[in-house]
Design an enzyme around this catalytic site. Sequence first.
Site, PDB file in Angstrom:
ATOM      1  N   GLU A  14      11.784  40.844  41.602  1.00 39.29           N
ATOM      2  CA  GLU A  14      13.246  41.941  42.196  1.00 39.29           C
ATOM      3  C   GLU A  14      12.795  43.165  41.460  1.00 39.29           C
ATOM      4  OE1 GLU A  14      16.634  43.482  42.362  1.00 39.29           O
ATOM      5  OE2 GLU A  14      17.174  40.571  42.995  1.00 39.29           O
ATOM      6  N   GLY A  45      19.746  38.254  38.895  1.00 36.35           N
ATOM      7  CA  GLY A  45      21.479  37.667  39.387  1.00 36.35           C
ATOM      8  C   GLY A  45      21.825  38.674  40.522  1.00 36.35           C
ATOM      9  N   GLY A  94      39.341  47.802  56.612  1.00 40.40           N
ATOM     10  CA  GLY A  94      38.941  46.740  56.406  1.00 40.40           C
ATOM     11  C   GLY A  94      39.250  45.430  55.230  1.00 40.40           C
ATOM     12  N   GLY A 108      39.885  42.658  55.605  1.00 44.69           N
ATOM     13  CA  GLY A 108      38.706  41.031  55.500  1.00 44.69           C
ATOM     14  C   GLY A 108      39.097  40.867  53.866  1.00 44.69           C
ATOM     15  N   GLU A 147      43.007  47.510  59.994  1.00 45.92           N
ATOM     16  CA  GLU A 147      41.984  46.908  60.317  1.00 45.92           C
ATOM     17  C   GLU A 147      41.878  46.830  61.386  1.00 45.92           C
ATOM     18  OE1 GLU A 147      40.042  44.411  61.075  1.00 45.92           O
ATOM     19  OE2 GLU A 147      40.102  43.921  59.195  1.00 45.92           O
ATOM     20  N   ASP A 199      22.509  36.109  52.071  1.00 44.42           N
ATOM     21  CA  ASP A 199      22.900  37.371  52.914  1.00 44.42           C
ATOM     22  C   ASP A 199      21.924  37.582  54.434  1.00 44.42           C
ATOM     23  OD1 ASP A 199      25.002  36.418  51.514  1.00 44.42           O
ATOM     24  OD2 ASP A 199      25.370  38.971  50.795  1.00 44.42           O
ATOM     25  N   ALA A 209      27.901  34.420  48.111  1.00 41.65           N
ATOM     26  CA  ALA A 209      26.757  33.817  46.960  1.00 41.65           C
ATOM     27  C   ALA A 209      26.604  31.824  46.746  1.00 41.65           C
ATOM     28  CB  ALA A 209      27.089  33.859  45.473  1.00 41.65           C
ATOM     29  N   HIS A 267      50.266  14.940  37.948  1.00 37.14           N
ATOM     30  CA  HIS A 267      51.210  15.539  37.960  1.00 37.14           C
ATOM     31  C   HIS A 267      51.921  16.167  36.569  1.00 37.14           C
ATOM     32  CE1 HIS A 267      55.523  16.109  39.362  1.00 37.14           C
ATOM     33  NE2 HIS A 267      56.235  15.629  38.020  1.00 37.14           N
TER      34      HIS A 267
END
Length: 462
Positions: free
Chosen positions: A38, A43, A179, A181, A202, A306, A314, A439
Site C-alpha cells: 500500500e 483502509g 452529477g 448519482g 445531471e 473498484d 466498499a 413494533h
Amino acid sequence: MADNAGNNFDVVILGAGSGGYACALRASQLGLTVALVEKNKLGGTCLHVGCIPTKALLHAAEVADSARESEQFGVNATFESIDMAGVNKYKDGVVSRLYKGLTGLINHRGINVVEGEGKLVAPNTVEVNGRRLVGRHVVLASGSYSKSLPGLEVDGRRVMTSEHALTLDRVPDSAIVLGGGVIGCEFASVWKSFGANVTIVEALPRLVAAEDEAISKQLERAFRKRKIDFKVGTPFKSVEHTDTGVRVTVEGGETIEAELLLVAVGRGPTTQGLGYEEQGVSMDRGFVLTDERCRTNVENVYAVGDIVPGLQLAHRGFQQGIFVAEDIAGLDPTPIDEAGIPRVTYSEPEVASVGLNEAAAKEKFGEDQVESLTYDLGGNGKSQILKTQGFVKLVRQKDGPVVGVHMVGARVGELVGEAQLIYNWEGYAEDVAPLVHAHPTQNEALGEAHLALAGKPLHAHS
C-alpha cells in the site's frame, strides 16, 4: 510458506483498501503467508476519503436538521451555525479510531505490510521500492479515483472532487454539484443541511438513475421540498472562474453561478502504470476483466473491488477479498451474485435497494411475468414518529420469489440487511409474511409489504 529471503509468499496483494485488506485478513486466518502492498494508508478510499468520512458529515447534517426542526417535536432548540473545524474534528476522530483498529488487527495477524508504490513486473511478482515480492497468487486491488470530464480541470479550490470537499474548512455559500448519482446526492444533501444553496446538474434523465424509477421520483420530490435545485437531462458544457467563484454553462446555453463546483461524475479504476497490461492481464477502458471467481485471464492472478467492472462499493470489494482468500485456500466458495449486493445512498431521505428494479426484472423475465407492490411509509408507526415520507417497493416474479426490494425514506439504509437476505435466499412473499417484525420499527414496513404481496394486507383499504 515464506522463504528465508522473506520475499516469497502464498499471496501478494496490491492495494490495502476494502478488497485488499479483507483478502489479507482472511488469507492469514486460513494459514497463508501474505504481503500487503500500500502506498498510502491501510483502509484505502472507503476509510479515509470515502464511505466513513462522508457518512460522518451526513450524520452531522442530520443533527443540524434536528436542531433546526426541533420545534415540530415540541422541543425548543435554536440552530446557530455549523462549526466546520468541529465537524472535521469529529469526522477525523471517527476515521482515526477505525484506522487504529484496522492497523492493530493487520499487525496482530502477522501480515507483512509493505509501504510504497507497487507494480506488477511479472505475472507472479510485485515490485515495491526495488524489492520484489513473489506470490504463488497475486491479487490486484488498486482501487479507484474521482473522475472528471474532458476539459474540466479540477483545481481543488473552486472546482473540486469529493476528496477536496471532505477537507473544506468552511460551508460554501453556494455550490453546483455535477452529477446526480450517489456521491452527488449525498454532498448536495450535506451542504443543504449545513445552509448552502445547492444545484445538481445531471445529464441523465433522473437523479440516482441506477435505481428504480419510482425511487428517483420520490427522491426528486423530497429534494424539491428541501429546496435543493436540480437539473436532469442537462449535460454540462463548460465552467469558468469568476470573481466570486464559478460560472457553469450547460447544454442549451443556460449559466449557473456558485462559490464552487463539485465534480461527482463517478470513479475510474486506478490501473494506469501499474504493469497490468504489460503482464498480459485483459483490460477494458482501464478496468481489469475477471470471471465470476474474480480470476483474471492470467493464471493465479485475481482482481477485486473498484478495478473490476460492476458496482463500486466498499462492501462488494470486501466480500470479493474474502472470496478470493477462500478460493486460494481451496474452500471452493460460492460466487457472489452482483445483484444481491445491497446499495445505499445516505442522503436525506435515504435510498436503499437490492436485486433488480422493475424495468430490469421485466427485461429478464418478461413484461407479464413480473409483479410489483408499493407500501407507503405513511402507514408505518415509526416513520410517522420520525416524520419521514417514502415507501418500500417489492418486485417479484409472478408466482415466484422476490427479485428486488427498493426503499426510500429516513434511515431505510438500516433495513437493507433483511432485504438482502430475502433476495439472496430467494424468499417468496409467503415466506416473509409470517415472520414477526418488532413494533414500532420501520422494519415492520418490510413485513407489511410482504403481507400485502402475499395477498393478505392488514392495513389495506377494501
